[in-house]
Design an enzyme around this catalytic site. Structure first.
Site, mmCIF file in Angstrom:
data_model
loop_
_atom_site.group_PDB
_atom_site.id
_atom_site.type_symbol
_atom_site.label_atom_id
_atom_site.label_comp_id
_atom_site.label_asym_id
_atom_site.label_seq_id
_atom_site.Cartn_x
_atom_site.Cartn_y
_atom_site.Cartn_z
ATOM 1 C CB THR A 143 -0.971 -0.015 1.196
ATOM 2 O OG1 THR A 143 -0.247 -0.277 2.403
ATOM 3 C CG2 THR A 143 -2.044 -1.083 1.019
ATOM 4 C CE LYS A 169 0.497 -3.575 3.347
ATOM 5 N NZ LYS A 169 -0.312 -2.630 4.215
ATOM 6 C CB THR A 180 -1.029 -2.283 10.857
ATOM 7 O OG1 THR A 180 -1.823 -2.382 9.698
ATOM 8 C CG2 THR A 180 -0.051 -1.183 10.670
ATOM 9 C CD GLU A 267 2.411 5.192 6.158
ATOM 10 O OE1 GLU A 267 1.583 4.581 5.461
ATOM 11 O OE2 GLU A 267 2.087 5.856 7.154
ATOM 12 C CG ASN A 390 -0.132 8.377 7.490
ATOM 13 O OD1 ASN A 390 -0.806 7.360 7.377
ATOM 14 N ND2 ASN A 390 1.169 8.348 7.673
ATOM 15 C CB SER A 395 -6.302 11.823 -2.268
ATOM 16 O OG SER A 395 -4.938 11.866 -1.934
#
Length: 395
Positions: A143, A169, A180, A267, A390, A395
Site C-alpha cells: 500500500t 507488507k 499492522t 512511512e 497520511n 486520495s
C-alpha cells in the site's frame, strides 16, 4: 527461494485504483499444515474473522487470496459476504475445498469490495500461477510501502535441507501488538499444525510484536505459515524437540528480518532505532518503558532532527507507568553515555551523541538501575513525509 509445491500469481484487478498489481494468490499443490496469528484489535476485518475461524476449525490451508487497496474492515455483513464470495471463487477455480482458502485484505477501511472485479480477475490469476512469481505477490500486497519485503532461510533438520520463504507488507499504522501488516511464510518442513502454531507465536513475539512506526494497530493484521512437508524430514510434532528448536530458530530469524524491513520502510522513515531498556524491576516494566519511548512522537521527531534531546526520553519514562528512580537512570546512544545518575553529561557527550544520530541504524539503551528486567522495541523516526503520506492517504 523456490520451495517445491508452492506457486504464486498477481494481477491488476482494479480493486481501488487502475494500473497496479492489487490481487495476489499463493497456492500449495497439496493441503498444507497451517498456523496463524491475527490482530488483537477489537475492530477486526472480515478476512481476519473468517481466516481465524477456518484455521481453528481445520488447521490446514491450500490457498491464500490477498488484495490491496481496500481493507474490507468495518463493512458489516456485506463485507463478510464479500469475503466468503471471493474465497468461493478461488476454491472453484482451483477445484479445492473452500475451507482451505484464506483471504486477506489491506488498504482503506470502510469501503466495500466489488466482488464482480474479483470474479473477472480470478480465472486469469489462477491461470498465471508460477513457482517463481513470488516477487509479483510481494508487490501486489503493498500500500504505502516503497519496496517489496521478502526473506528466506535454510536449515538442516534430521539430515534434510528445509527451506523457508516469507514476504510481508507494512509501512504505516504499525505498533507492537501484532503491528499492522500482512505476512505469509511458506516452508517445505514436515511439521504438525500444533507445533507450528507454538513456534509462530514465539517468533511473532520476538519480531512483529517488537516493532513500532506510529503507535497505531490495524484491523487486518495477519501472519500465516504454510508447511507442505516436501522436505521429507520426520514430522516435527513438538516445538521443544531438536528439530522443532531448529525450525523455530530459523522461523524467528526470518520474521525478525521481515519485521525490521517494515520499520526501515516506515512511512517517511529515515532511521531504524533499537530502544533497549535494562535494569528494570522486571521484564514487563522494561517492555512498557521501551514501548513508551519507541512510540513517543517527541522522541521520534528528535531522532529525525538528529537532536540528542535525552530529556524527551526521560520524560517518556516518567509517563510509562512503571516504577523508576530518576536519580538512577543512565542513557546511552550506542556507546556514548548521555545521562548518568539522572544527570546530563555535558556538551562533549551531546556532540558525540549527535554523531550517533546521523547514522541510519543505532541503539538507545536506558538503564533504570532498579533490577534485572530487560525489554526492547524497534522503532523509526518521524519525518515530514509521514505527515504528507497520511494526510492524503485516501486520495
Amino acid at each position: 527461494m523456490l520451495i517445491d509445491g508452492f506457486f504464486y500469481a498477481a494481477v491488476e484487478a482494479g480493486i481501488r485504483k487502475k494500473n497496479r498489481l492489487d490481487l495476489a494468490l499463493i497456492f500449495s499443490e497439496t493441503p498444507a499444515e497451517a498456523a496463524g496469528v491475527f490482530t488483537t484489535s477489537r475492530v477486526q476485518a472480515a478476512p481476519v474473522v473468517l481466516g481465524r475461524k477456518r484455521l481453528h476449525d481445520f488447521g490446514k490451508a491450500q490457498a491464500i487470496l490477498i488484495n490491496s487497496g481496500i481493507a474490507n474492515a468495518c463493512t458489516g455483513e456485506p463485507g463478510m459476504i464479500a469475503a466468503l464470495a471471493c474465497s468461493r471463487l478461488v476454491a472453484d477455480a482451483l477445484k479445492i475445498s473452500e475451507n482451505l482458502v484464506q483471504v486477506s485484505s489491506t488498504g482503506v477501511i470502510g469501503e466495500q469490495l466489488t466482488v464482480e472485479r474479483f470474479a473477472v480477475a480470478i480465472p486469469g490469476l489462477v491461470g498465471s500461477l508460477e513457482a517463481n512469481s513470488h516477487g509479483r505477490v510481494a508487490k501486489a500486497m503493498m500500500t504505502t510501502d516503497t519496496v517489496p519485503k521478502t526473506a528466506s532461510r535454510e536449515v538442516e533438520i534430521q539430515g534434510k535441507k528445509v527451506r523457508i520463504f516469507g514476504m510481508t507488507k507494512g509501512a504505516g499504522m504499525i505498533m507492537p501488538n501484532m503491528a499492522t501488516m500482512l505476512c505469509y511464510v511458506m516452508t517445505d518442513a514436515a511439521v504438525t499444525a500444533g507445533a507450528l502454531q507454538d513456534m509462530l507465536l514465539h517468533a511473532v513475539d520476538g519480531s512483529f510484536n517488537r516493532i513500532t512506526v506510529d503507535g497505531d494497530t490495524s484491523t487486518n493484521d495477519t501472519v500465516l505459515v504454510l508447511a507442505n512437508g516436501r522436505a521429507g524430514n520426520v514430522a516435527i510434532n513438538s516445538s521443544d524437540s531438536e528439530g522443532g528448536k531448529a525450525l523455530a530458530a530459523a522461523l524467528g530469524d526470518l520474521l525478525l528480518d521481515l519485521a525490521l524491513q517494515i520499520v526501515k520502510d516506515g512511512e517517511g522513515a529515515t532511521k531504524l532505532v533499537t530502544v533497549r531498556v535494562v535494569g528494570a524491576e522486571n521484564d514487563r516494566d522494561a517492555d512498557a518503558a521501551a514501548r513508551t519511548i519507541g512510540n513517543s512522537a517527541l522522541v521520534k521527531t528528535a531522532f529525525f532532527g538528529e537532536d540528542a534531546n535525552w530529556g524527551r526520553i526521560i520524560a517518556a519514562l516518567g509517563r510509562s507507568g512503571i516504577e523508576i528512580d530518576p536519580a538512577r537512570v543512565a542513557i546511552f546512544f550506542d556507546d556514548v553515555q548521555m545521562v548518568k545518575n539522572g544527570l546530563g553529561q555535558g556538551t562533549e557527550a551531546e556532540k558525540k551523541a549527535t554523531e550517533v544520530l546521523k547514522k541510519k541504524d543505532f541503539e538507545v539503551v536506558v538503564d533504570l538501575g532498579m533490577g534485572t528486567g530487560q525489554g526492547h522495541v524497534y522503532t523509526s523516526d518521524f519525518s515530514i513525509d509521514y505527515v504528507k503520506i497520511n494526510a492524503d492517504y485516501r486520495s
